[in-house]
Design a protein around this motif. Structure first.
Motif, PDB file in Angstrom:
ATOM      1  N   SER A   1       0.586  -1.496   0.135  1.00  0.00           N
ATOM      2  CA  SER A   1       0.158   0.073  -0.452  1.00  0.00           C
ATOM      3  C   SER A   1       0.848   1.283   0.249  1.00  0.00           C
ATOM      4  O   SER A   1       0.791   2.180  -0.819  1.00  0.00           O
ATOM      5  N   ARG A   2       2.285   1.367   0.647  1.00  0.00           N
ATOM      6  CA  ARG A   2       3.248   2.080   1.007  1.00  0.00           C
ATOM      7  C   ARG A   2       3.268   2.736   0.276  1.00  0.00           C
ATOM      8  O   ARG A   2       3.963   3.777  -0.895  1.00  0.00           O
ATOM      9  N   LEU A   3       3.894   1.354  -0.957  1.00  0.00           N
ATOM     10  CA  LEU A   3       5.185   1.540  -1.918  1.00  0.00           C
ATOM     11  C   LEU A   3       4.210   2.002  -3.215  1.00  0.00           C
ATOM     12  O   LEU A   3       3.735   3.091  -4.288  1.00  0.00           O
ATOM     13  N   SER A   4       2.718   1.602  -3.257  1.00  0.00           N
ATOM     14  CA  SER A   4       2.057   2.029  -4.541  1.00  0.00           C
ATOM     15  C   SER A   4       1.200   3.740  -4.402  1.00  0.00           C
ATOM     16  O   SER A   4       1.588   4.714  -5.259  1.00  0.00           O
ATOM     17  N   THR A   5       1.236   4.204  -3.151  1.00  0.00           N
ATOM     18  CA  THR A   5       1.062   5.200  -2.255  1.00  0.00           C
ATOM     19  C   THR A   5       2.065   6.567  -3.574  1.00  0.00           C
ATOM     20  O   THR A   5       1.907   7.234  -3.698  1.00  0.00           O
ATOM     21  N   THR A   6       3.459   5.827  -2.997  1.00  0.00           N
ATOM     22  CA  THR A   6       4.195   6.445  -3.165  1.00  0.00           C
ATOM     23  C   THR A   6       4.607   6.844  -5.028  1.00  0.00           C
ATOM     24  O   THR A   6       4.885   7.667  -5.389  1.00  0.00           O
ATOM     25  N   LEU A   7       4.932   5.781  -5.310  1.00  0.00           N
ATOM     26  CA  LEU A   7       4.601   5.495  -7.170  1.00  0.00           C
ATOM     27  C   LEU A   7       3.953   6.591  -7.165  1.00  0.00           C
ATOM     28  O   LEU A   7       4.436   7.066  -8.784  1.00  0.00           O
ATOM     29  N   THR A   8       2.895   6.342  -6.749  1.00  0.00           N
ATOM     30  CA  THR A   8       1.495   6.775  -8.061  1.00  0.00           C
ATOM     31  C   THR A   8       2.253   8.500  -7.231  1.00  0.00           C
ATOM     32  O   THR A   8       1.946   9.407  -8.448  1.00  0.00           O
ATOM     33  N   GLN A   9       2.420   8.974  -6.342  1.00  0.00           N
ATOM     34  CA  GLN A   9       2.858  10.189  -6.130  1.00  0.00           C
ATOM     35  C   GLN A   9       4.050  10.915  -7.333  1.00  0.00           C
ATOM     36  O   GLN A   9       3.871  11.977  -7.192  1.00  0.00           O
TER      37      GLN A   9
ATOM     38  N   MET B   1      -4.886  -5.338   0.811  1.00  0.00           N
ATOM     39  CA  MET B   1      -4.335  -5.826  -0.069  1.00  0.00           C
ATOM     40  C   MET B   1      -5.939  -5.310  -1.198  1.00  0.00           C
ATOM     41  O   MET B   1      -5.614  -4.030  -2.334  1.00  0.00           O
ATOM     42  N   ALA B   2      -6.886  -5.727  -0.769  1.00  0.00           N
ATOM     43  CA  ALA B   2      -7.873  -5.082  -2.065  1.00  0.00           C
ATOM     44  C   ALA B   2      -8.176  -3.981  -1.737  1.00  0.00           C
ATOM     45  O   ALA B   2      -8.376  -2.446  -3.455  1.00  0.00           O
ATOM     46  N   LYS B   3      -8.356  -2.761  -0.777  1.00  0.00           N
ATOM     47  CA  LYS B   3      -7.841  -1.175  -0.584  1.00  0.00           C
ATOM     48  C   LYS B   3      -6.735  -0.663  -2.012  1.00  0.00           C
ATOM     49  O   LYS B   3      -7.577   0.502  -2.589  1.00  0.00           O
ATOM     50  N   SER B   4      -6.099  -1.710  -1.722  1.00  0.00           N
ATOM     51  CA  SER B   4      -4.722  -0.345  -3.057  1.00  0.00           C
ATOM     52  C   SER B   4      -4.971  -1.051  -3.967  1.00  0.00           C
ATOM     53  O   SER B   4      -4.467  -0.103  -4.729  1.00  0.00           O
TER      54      SER B   4
END
Length: 463
Positions: free
Chosen positions: A20-28, A164-167
């Protein structure tokens, strides 16, 4: 509660939080060049402004989702599913009523507000501005349902699945938005894509929840006003934590800007950002042990709760010590490279922040204990008081010529020290633990020996 099952859930929870954290960071990271390339600086800036307004609507559940998750987890651990369903339906009804009322207010008022003039938006028409804010606002309000769904997954030990589903929903919304921008679509169609993916995501989570947690049922049959009354005090107290966070992160910058000007703000923020490298790791640890702490209290297993607390705090401290050593060696070099040599380095300021980070390691993870069992009301008041004292101390110390900007960092460190003294004592009280036993566990380095020996054992088995 089996040790092996607990370890699997903790590892799975840590992995889900990391994703979740990596997904958020990469999107930013990747969204910025895409937006700037296809929309330009001005239009992208207006998009950021319009996104900022609906983000505050997410606060309208006033913390009920989080405290409901704690309560449901403790009840489910004790196999009191009937009462857990009462809490779920009660908070679901409240959340639905609140979000519906805010949605009606938004729909009714947005067409009369001069948002374009207030926000100095010129690239978009007033009709587009209103439509974008409306769609984004409704998507955020719908996200309140997602939060409650997450708590339902968490209460039955399926927190990693819910996370995971929310991410994946967040990632799908990001990818849909990026595809729209890359295809040359304007902000309104891109917003429609974003909102549409979120609606589909809520429906998908709802279907998944019904399949994975069959005793969860939507409706009003089991909703009780008494459950809402019981959760009101801890829910309102939860709102103190975003205030404390805002004062720590943004309030101090306002104080520095007032006393020393904008250049000092840049220097201060740069040093703090470098030193806070361990904060993300501690967040992952906190989110992973939170549901297990609630479940342990629900079972009345204080031995397990104490063990979780001690081990999590030890890992946080070791993490901070490791990162502190790295920053001591490479911090000034990172500072110069990151700022392209345009922000003068201040090694002493950086070292003070490293001390603050180590102090925060003694309370940040420990704060999970009262928060996980809805006993955080006094802690919220104590943290708000400590933060206020820190800001006042920072303001006073910055006026001393010998300290200047370093005084602000010392003030924040003082606030963390006061917070640590209260939070650690409160957590040990709730856990029926003692300071000497807790302190001794921090010096137990068997976890490092196991980590070192595990690869050797694995290699021996393979041979």
């Amino acid at each position: 509660m089996s040790t092996r099952g607990l370890q699997r859930r903790l590892i799975a929870g840590f992995g889900a939080n990391t994703f979740s954290r990596l997904s958020t960071t990469l999107t930013q990271i990747f969204s910025v060049p895409v937006f700037l390339t296809h929309w330009g600086t001005h239009l992208y800036g207006e998009w950021i402004l319009l996104n900022a307004i609906p983000s505050y609507f997410g606060l309208s559940d006033v913390g009920f989702g989080s405290v409901a998750g704690n309560d449901m987890t403790m009840l489910a651990a004790a196999e009191n599913f009937a009462e857990a369903l009462v809490v779920f339906q009660s908070v679901w009804v409240l959340t639905t009523v609140i979000s519906s009322a805010v949605a009606v207010l938004l729909i009714g008022s947005i067409w009369f507000l001069p948002l374009d003039r207030w926000l100095h938006v010129y690239a978009l028409s007033i009709h587009d501005v209103r439509l974008i804010v409306l769609l984004l606002g409704l998507a955020v309000l719908l996200g309140m349902q997602e939060n409650l769904f997450q708590q339902a997954f968490r209460c039955v030990g399926k927190y990693p699945l819910g996370t995971m589903a929310k991410s994946l929903v967040v990632l799908a919304a990001f990818l849909g938005t990026m595809v729209g921008v890359l295809l040359g679509l304007s902000p309104v169609p891109v917003t429609i894509i974003y909102a549409g993916v979120n609606v589909a995501g809520v429906l998908a989570l709802w279907i998944l929840l019904k399949r994975e947690v069959p005793w969860i049922r939507f409706g009003v049959e089991h909703a009780r006003w008494a459950a809402i009354r019981r959760l009101t005090s801890p829910a309102l107290s939860f709102m103190g934590f975003p205030v404390v966070n805002a004062l720590n992160l943004q309030g101090i910058l306002v104080v520095i800007g007032h006393v020393m000007g904008p250049i000092a703000v840049v220097t201060f923020n740069t040093a703090r950002t470098i030193s806070r490298s361990a904060a993300q790791g501690m967040n992952l640890i906190n989110n992973s042990i939170w549901p297990e702490m609630s479940a342990a209290f629900g079972l009345g297993d204080m031995h397990l709760a104490r063990k979780l607390h001690r081990r999590a705090c030890q890992i946080s401290i070791l993490l901070c010590l490791g990162i502190t050593l790295l920053i001591l060696l490479f911090g000034n070099w990172i500072w110069r490279i990151w700022t392209v040599g345009k922000v003068p380095t201040d090694p002493v300021l950086l070292y003070i922040f490293l001390v603050q980070m180590l102090v925060s390691a003694f309370w940040y993870t420990s704060s999970v204990v009262p928060m996980a069992i809805n006993k955080h009301q006094r802690m919220a008041v104590a943290m708000l008081t400590a933060t206020t004292v820190a800001l006042l101390a920072a303001w006073a110390l910055m006026h001393l010529p010998a300290l200047g900007l370093r005084g602000a960092a010392i003030g924040l460190t003082l606030g963390d020290l006061l917070t640590a003294l209260y939070v650690l004592r409160e957590s040990l009280r709730l856990l029926d633990d003692n300071l000497s036993g807790f302190g001794g566990s921090m010096l137990d380095l068997s976890i490092l020996r196991r980590l070192v020996n595990r690869p050797a054992l694995a290699a021996a088995k393979e041979e």
